[in-house]
Write an enzyme that holds these catalytic residues in place. Structure first.
Site, PDB file in Angstrom:
ATOM      1  N   LEU A  78      10.918 -20.434  -4.848  1.00  0.00           N
ATOM      2  CA  LEU A  78       9.879 -19.597  -4.232  1.00  0.00           C
ATOM      3  C   LEU A  78       8.550 -19.695  -4.994  1.00  0.00           C
ATOM      4  CD1 LEU A  78       9.078 -17.175  -2.282  1.00  0.00           C
ATOM      5  CD2 LEU A  78       9.824 -15.672  -4.128  1.00  0.00           C
ATOM      6  N   HIS A  83       2.664   3.669  -8.881  1.00  0.00           N
ATOM      7  CA  HIS A  83       2.535   2.235  -9.188  1.00  0.00           C
ATOM      8  C   HIS A  83       3.769   1.747  -9.954  1.00  0.00           C
ATOM      9  CE1 HIS A  83      -1.413   2.353  -7.595  1.00  0.00           C
ATOM     10  NE2 HIS A  83      -1.966   3.030  -8.584  1.00  0.00           N
ATOM     11  N   ASP A 100       0.830  -1.207   0.000  1.00  0.00           N
ATOM     12  CA  ASP A 100       0.000   0.000   0.000  1.00  0.00           C
ATOM     13  C   ASP A 100       0.868   1.261   0.000  1.00  0.00           C
ATOM     14  OD1 ASP A 100      -2.401   1.336  -0.058  1.00  0.00           O
ATOM     15  OD2 ASP A 100      -2.715   1.263   2.114  1.00  0.00           O
TER      16      ASP A 100
HETATM   17  C1  IPE Z   1      -5.484  -2.813  -0.487  1.00  0.00           C
HETATM   18  O1  IPE Z   1      -5.137  -1.478  -0.609  1.00  0.00           O
HETATM   19  C2  IPE Z   1      -5.399  -3.484  -1.810  1.00  0.00           C
HETATM   20  C3  IPE Z   1      -4.066  -3.612  -2.380  1.00  0.00           C
HETATM   21  C4  IPE Z   1      -2.928  -3.247  -1.815  1.00  0.00           C
HETATM   22  C5  IPE Z   1      -4.006  -4.214  -3.667  1.00  0.00           C
HETATM   23  P1  IPE Z   1      -6.233  -0.324  -0.771  1.00  0.00           P
HETATM   24  O2  IPE Z   1      -5.487   0.939  -0.847  1.00  0.00           O
HETATM   25  O3  IPE Z   1      -7.136  -0.659  -1.885  1.00  0.00           O
HETATM   26  O4  IPE Z   1      -7.038  -0.459   0.597  1.00  0.00           O
HETATM   27  P2  IPE Z   1      -7.943   0.610   1.367  1.00  0.00           P
HETATM   28  O5  IPE Z   1      -8.930   1.133   0.375  1.00  0.00           O
HETATM   29  O6  IPE Z   1      -7.029   1.683   1.859  1.00  0.00           O
HETATM   30  O7  IPE Z   1      -8.557  -0.161   2.493  1.00  0.00           O
HETATM   31  C1  IPE Z   2      -1.439   0.254  -3.434  1.00  0.00           C
HETATM   32  O1  IPE Z   2      -1.231   1.638  -3.405  1.00  0.00           O
HETATM   33  C2  IPE Z   2      -1.600  -0.295  -4.821  1.00  0.00           C
HETATM   34  C3  IPE Z   2      -2.973  -0.687  -5.181  1.00  0.00           C
HETATM   35  C4  IPE Z   2      -3.982  -0.701  -4.378  1.00  0.00           C
HETATM   36  C5  IPE Z   2      -3.189  -1.101  -6.553  1.00  0.00           C
HETATM   37  P1  IPE Z   2      -2.452   2.656  -3.448  1.00  0.00           P
HETATM   38  O2  IPE Z   2      -2.768   2.957  -4.866  1.00  0.00           O
HETATM   39  O3  IPE Z   2      -3.587   2.136  -2.642  1.00  0.00           O
HETATM   40  O4  IPE Z   2      -1.808   3.923  -2.745  1.00  0.00           O
HETATM   41  P2  IPE Z   2      -2.497   4.893  -1.691  1.00  0.00           P
HETATM   42  O5  IPE Z   2      -3.035   4.038  -0.588  1.00  0.00           O
HETATM   43  O6  IPE Z   2      -3.567   5.631  -2.425  1.00  0.00           O
HETATM   44  O7  IPE Z   2      -1.376   5.779  -1.228  1.00  0.00           O
HETATM   45 MG    MG Z   3      -4.112   2.337  -0.698  1.00  0.00          MG
END
Ligand code: IPE
Ligand code: IPE
Ligand code: MG
Length: 254
Positions: A133, A39, A22
Site C-alpha cells: 500500500l 485527535h 473530519d
Molecule cells: C479539512 O477539515 C482538513 C482536514 C481534515 C485535515 P477542516 O475541519 O479543516 O475543514 P473545514 O474548516 O470544516 O472546511
Molecule cells: C479533523 O477534525 C482533523 C483536523 C482537521 C486536523 P477536526 O479537528 O476538524 O474536527 P471538527 O471538524 O472540529 O469536529
Molecule cells: Mg473539521
C-alpha cells in the site's frame, strides 16, 4: 456476525481512496473532552483504516491530516497535533514496514517544525523500498497552494526554455502537482457530515466518486470503509458518456 467485506467485489476495488478525516473536535466535545483528545482517538482510526486498505489490496490511500488553513487554529491545538504526528510516526513506522507499506507526504512541509520534518524524513527513508500500500499523508496541504506552486514552476520552466507553452497539456499539469506519482483517487470519503472539499485535491478529484458519512472520524472503522466501497461499487461511472455507452448497450433506432 457477517461483515460487509464479504459483499465487496474484489475485482472492482478502487485503487486509490482519499479521505478527509473530519470530526475529531466534535467527537471530543460530545465526550466532554478537549479537542486534542479527539485527535488522539483519531489516530486509532488511521491505524485501522490503513490496515483495512492494506488487507484489501487497495494500492493508494491518501489521508488529509492537516491543511494549510489548519495552521490558523489555536496554537495549543497546532502544537498538540505536531507532537501527536511525531509520536505516531515514531510508534508506527515498524508496523508499517512489517506490512510492506510505503509512505509519501504531500504538502508544504517546510512549514512543519524541524523536529517533525526530521522524524518524517526518517520514516520515509525506512519505508522507501516497500511495495504494498502507498500511504500518502497530506500534511500542511491545500490544493490551491499546490496549484499555485505548479503554475510558478511551469512558468519558470517556460522562461528557462525547458517547456514550450503550446506543449502544455493535462499530463504536463499532472507532472507539476505533488501527486504526480499517483493515479487520481476514484473514491473520496469525508466523515462527520460536512459536504465540502475544503481545499483537498481539487484537480485530482475531477471524476472521483464522493461519499459522505455522518460518522465522526474517531468512530470510523473497517465496516464503515467497506460500506463506502460497496456504495462506490454500486455507482455507474460515466466520465461524460451516456449510460448506454458505458454498458455497451446497442443504440435504440428511432
Ligand atoms: C479539512 O477539515 C482538513 C482536514 C481534515 C485535515 P477542516 O475541519 O479543516 O475543514 P473545514 O474548516 O470544516 O472546511
Ligand atoms: C479533523 O477534525 C482533523 C483536523 C482537521 C486536523 P477536526 O479537528 O476538524 O474536527 P471538527 O471538524 O472540529 O469536529
Ligand atoms: Mg473539521
Amino acid at each position: 456476525m457477517s461483515s460487509l467485506r464479504d459483499k465487496l467485489d474484489m475485482e472492482r476495488l478502487p485503487q486509490h481512496i482519499a479521505i478527509i478525516m473530519d470530526g475529531n473536535g466534535r467527537w471530543a466535545k460530545e465526550q466532554g473532552q478537549d479537542r486534542l483528545y479527539g485527535h488522539f482517538h483519531g489516530v486509532e482510526s488511521v491505524r485501522t483504516i490503513v490496515e483495512g486498505c492494506a488487507e484489501l489490496g487497495v494500492k493508494y490511500l491518501t489521508l488529509y491530516a492537516f491543511s494549510t488553513e489548519n495552521w490558523d487554529r489555536p496554537i495549543e491545538e497546532v502544537t498538540g497535533l505536531m507532537e501527536l504526528l511525531v509520536d505516531t510516526i515514531r510508534k508506527e513506522t515498524a508496523t508499517l514496514h512489517k506490512n510492506n507499506i510505503k509512505l509519501h507526504v504531500i504538502g508544504d512541509t517546510n512549514m512543519l517544525p524541524e523536529y517533525a520534518r526530521n522524524e518524517l524524513q526518517a520514516s520515509l527513508d525506512d519505508l522507501k523500498d516497500n511495495t504494498g500500500l502507498n500511504l500518502v499523508m497530506a500534511l500542511s496541504y491545500s490544493s490551491r497552494w499546490e496549484i499555485v506552486n505548479a503554475i510558478k514552476n511551469i512558468a519558470a520552466d517556460v522562461k528557462a526554455g525547458k517547456l514550450e507553452p503550446f506543449e502544455i497539456d493535462q499530463d504536463t499539469i499532472k507532472d507539476y502537482l505533488t501527486t504526480r506519482e499517483f493515479p487520481d483517487p476514484e473514491l473520496m470519503i469525508r466523515t462527520s457530515g460536512e459536504y465540502r472539499i475544503s481545499n483537498f485535491l481539487l484537480y485530482q478529484l475531477a471524476y472521483a466518486e464522493l461519499y459522505f458519512t455522518n460518522v465522526r472520524w474517531p468512530d470510523f472503522r473497517k465496516e464503515n470503509l467497506y460500506e463506502a466501497i460497496l456504495d462506490f461499487q454500486g455507482r455507474e461511472r460515466r466520465f461524460g458518456k451516456t449510460g448506454e455507452q458505458v454498458n455497451n448497450e446497442p443504440l435504440k433506432q428511432s
